[in-house]
Write a protein that holds these residues in place. Structure first.
Motif, PDB file in Angstrom:
ATOM      1  N   GLN A 130       0.835  -1.199   0.000  1.00 39.84           N
ATOM      2  CA  GLN A 130       0.000   0.000   0.000  1.00 39.84           C
ATOM      3  C   GLN A 130       0.874   1.256   0.000  1.00 39.84           C
ATOM      4  N   PHE A 131       0.288   2.369  -0.408  1.00 47.04           N
ATOM      5  CA  PHE A 131       1.014   3.635  -0.410  1.00 47.04           C
ATOM      6  C   PHE A 131       1.088   4.200   1.003  1.00 47.04           C
ATOM      7  N   ILE A 132       2.197   4.882   1.299  1.00 44.50           N
ATOM      8  CA  ILE A 132       2.256   5.593   2.566  1.00 44.50           C
ATOM      9  C   ILE A 132       1.335   6.803   2.460  1.00 44.50           C
ATOM     10  N   GLN A 133       0.872   7.276   3.593  1.00 42.34           N
ATOM     11  CA  GLN A 133      -0.002   8.446   3.636  1.00 42.34           C
ATOM     12  C   GLN A 133       0.676   9.532   4.453  1.00 42.34           C
ATOM     13  N   LEU A 134       0.725  10.737   3.900  1.00 40.03           N
ATOM     14  CA  LEU A 134       1.291  11.896   4.576  1.00 40.03           C
ATOM     15  C   LEU A 134       0.127  12.820   4.931  1.00 40.03           C
ATOM     16  N   ILE A 135      -0.039  13.100   6.203  1.00 44.71           N
ATOM     17  CA  ILE A 135      -1.159  13.914   6.675  1.00 44.71           C
ATOM     18  C   ILE A 135      -0.599  15.126   7.402  1.00 44.71           C
ATOM     19  N   ARG A 136      -0.954  16.322   6.956  1.00 44.09           N
ATOM     20  CA  ARG A 136      -0.501  17.549   7.614  1.00 44.09           C
ATOM     21  C   ARG A 136      -1.657  18.174   8.385  1.00 44.09           C
ATOM     22  N   PHE A 137      -1.322  18.660   9.571  1.00 45.67           N
ATOM     23  CA  PHE A 137      -2.313  19.255  10.463  1.00 45.67           C
ATOM     24  C   PHE A 137      -2.016  20.743  10.664  1.00 45.67           C
ATOM     25  N   TYR A 138      -3.066  21.511  10.758  1.00 40.92           N
ATOM     26  CA  TYR A 138      -2.980  22.929  11.096  1.00 40.92           C
ATOM     27  C   TYR A 138      -3.953  23.154  12.240  1.00 40.92           C
ATOM     28  N   TYR A 139      -3.456  23.617  13.374  1.00 38.88           N
ATOM     29  CA  TYR A 139      -4.263  23.752  14.587  1.00 38.88           C
ATOM     30  C   TYR A 139      -5.007  22.459  14.911  1.00 38.88           C
ATOM     31  N   GLY A 140      -4.323  21.340  14.742  1.00 33.87           N
ATOM     32  CA  GLY A 140      -4.878  20.058  15.148  1.00 33.87           C
ATOM     33  C   GLY A 140      -5.873  19.440  14.196  1.00 33.87           C
ATOM     34  N   LYS A 141      -6.088  20.046  13.022  1.00 35.70           N
ATOM     35  CA  LYS A 141      -7.031  19.491  12.041  1.00 35.70           C
ATOM     36  C   LYS A 141      -6.312  19.209  10.720  1.00 35.70           C
ATOM     37  N   VAL A 142      -6.772  18.170  10.036  1.00 36.51           N
ATOM     38  CA  VAL A 142      -6.185  17.789   8.759  1.00 36.51           C
ATOM     39  C   VAL A 142      -6.431  18.891   7.731  1.00 36.51           C
ATOM     40  N   PHE A 155      -4.137  18.715   4.754  1.00 39.94           N
ATOM     41  CA  PHE A 155      -3.468  18.233   3.551  1.00 39.94           C
ATOM     42  C   PHE A 155      -3.214  16.742   3.693  1.00 39.94           C
ATOM     43  N   ILE A 156      -3.565  15.988   2.646  1.00 46.34           N
ATOM     44  CA  ILE A 156      -3.303  14.549   2.612  1.00 46.34           C
ATOM     45  C   ILE A 156      -2.675  14.233   1.275  1.00 46.34           C
ATOM     46  N   GLU A 157      -1.638  13.410   1.325  1.00 44.04           N
ATOM     47  CA  GLU A 157      -1.006  13.003   0.076  1.00 44.04           C
ATOM     48  C   GLU A 157      -0.514  11.575   0.204  1.00 44.04           C
ATOM     49  N   SER A 158      -0.670  10.816  -0.859  1.00 47.40           N
ATOM     50  CA  SER A 158      -0.108   9.470  -0.902  1.00 47.40           C
ATOM     51  C   SER A 158       1.325   9.565  -1.371  1.00 47.40           C
ATOM     52  N   GLY A 159       2.196   8.814  -0.729  1.00 49.07           N
ATOM     53  CA  GLY A 159       3.592   8.752  -1.137  1.00 49.07           C
ATOM     54  C   GLY A 159       3.832   7.475  -1.920  1.00 49.07           C
ATOM     55  N   GLY A 160       5.044   7.034  -1.911  1.00 50.98           N
ATOM     56  CA  GLY A 160       5.392   5.778  -2.580  1.00 50.98           C
ATOM     57  C   GLY A 160       4.870   4.587  -1.781  1.00 50.98           C
ATOM     58  N   TYR A 161       5.237   3.390  -2.232  1.00 53.50           N
ATOM     59  CA  TYR A 161       4.817   2.192  -1.508  1.00 53.50           C
ATOM     60  C   TYR A 161       5.488   2.126  -0.147  1.00 53.50           C
ATOM     61  N   GLY A 162       4.791   1.514   0.778  1.00 54.02           N
ATOM     62  CA  GLY A 162       5.315   1.343   2.125  1.00 54.02           C
ATOM     63  C   GLY A 162       6.472   0.360   2.147  1.00 54.02           C
ATOM     64  N   TRP A 163       6.926   0.021   3.332  1.00 54.44           N
ATOM     65  CA  TRP A 163       8.098  -0.829   3.487  1.00 54.44           C
ATOM     66  C   TRP A 163       7.930  -1.708   4.715  1.00 54.44           C
ATOM     67  N   THR A 164       8.815  -2.673   4.854  1.00 57.43           N
ATOM     68  CA  THR A 164       8.882  -3.486   6.059  1.00 57.43           C
ATOM     69  C   THR A 164      10.193  -3.147   6.757  1.00 57.43           C
ATOM     70  N   GLY A 165      10.239  -3.366   8.043  1.00 57.23           N
ATOM     71  CA  GLY A 165      11.461  -3.087   8.785  1.00 57.23           C
ATOM     72  C   GLY A 165      11.517  -1.657   9.286  1.00 57.23           C
ATOM     73  N   GLU A 166      12.665  -1.315   9.825  1.00 60.16           N
ATOM     74  CA  GLU A 166      12.867   0.012  10.420  1.00 60.16           C
ATOM     75  C   GLU A 166      13.263   1.030   9.361  1.00 60.16           C
ATOM     76  N   ARG A 167      12.799   2.234   9.534  1.00 59.22           N
ATOM     77  CA  ARG A 167      13.173   3.335   8.656  1.00 59.22           C
ATOM     78  C   ARG A 167      12.972   4.626   9.426  1.00 59.22           C
ATOM     79  N   GLU A 168      13.888   5.527   9.290  1.00 57.64           N
ATOM     80  CA  GLU A 168      13.808   6.805   9.980  1.00 57.64           C
ATOM     81  C   GLU A 168      12.834   7.733   9.262  1.00 57.64           C
ATOM     82  N   CYS A 169      12.116   8.528  10.026  1.00 56.42           N
ATOM     83  CA  CYS A 169      11.169   9.479   9.456  1.00 56.42           C
ATOM     84  C   CYS A 169      11.894  10.485   8.549  1.00 56.42           C
ATOM     85  N   LYS A 170      13.103  10.854   8.915  1.00 54.51           N
ATOM     86  CA  LYS A 170      13.858  11.823   8.124  1.00 54.51           C
ATOM     87  C   LYS A 170      14.229  11.281   6.737  1.00 54.51           C
TER      88      LYS A 170
END
Length: 115
Positions: free
Chosen positions: A81-93, A95-110
């Motif tokens: 599945q695609f990763i989902q990027l959700i941005r909040f402004y004053y605690g509410k959504v 902006f939503i955007e789909s990124g590339g495909y997800g992954w297994t294992g560890e990965r840093e947010c940066k």
């Protein structure tokens, strides 16, 4: 064939109204602009990671205005599945955007690219 053609147009129109383009589903619930952090967390669980995205453009009175987003949550639902990027402004959504495909294992947010 004309009634069938009109019925298909009507069905697709209703689908477009029922779910905005900038949305996705978690636990059968639509996550879209205006949802709170609590609602997103309730339906999607804890985000894979959180980060500070900087400026986001929010539509106000028909125009896009730059604003500093509170936070961006990244959801990784796995390699199928695609990763989902959700941005909040004053605690509410805002902006939503789909990124590339997800992954297994560890990965840093940066390591997940910004758009």
């Amino acid at each position: 064939t004309r009634p069938l053609h009109l019925a298909l147009i009507a069905a697709f129109s209703l689908m477009a109204v029922a779910e905005p383009a900038s949305a996705f589903r978690c636990a059968g619930k639509i996550i879209a602009n205006g949802k709170t952090k609590a609602e997103v967390r309730e339906f999607c669980g804890e985000p894979t990671c959180t980060r500070r995205p900087g400026t986001v453009f929010v539509k106000k009175a028909g125009i896009y205005v730059p604003m500093a987003a509170d936070e961006e949550w990244v959801y990784n639902f796995g390699p199928g599945q695609f990763i989902q990027l959700i941005r909040f402004y004053y605690g509410k959504v805002v902006f939503i955007e789909s990124g590339g495909y997800g992954w297994t294992g560890e990965r840093e947010c940066k390591d997940i690219p910004y758009d």
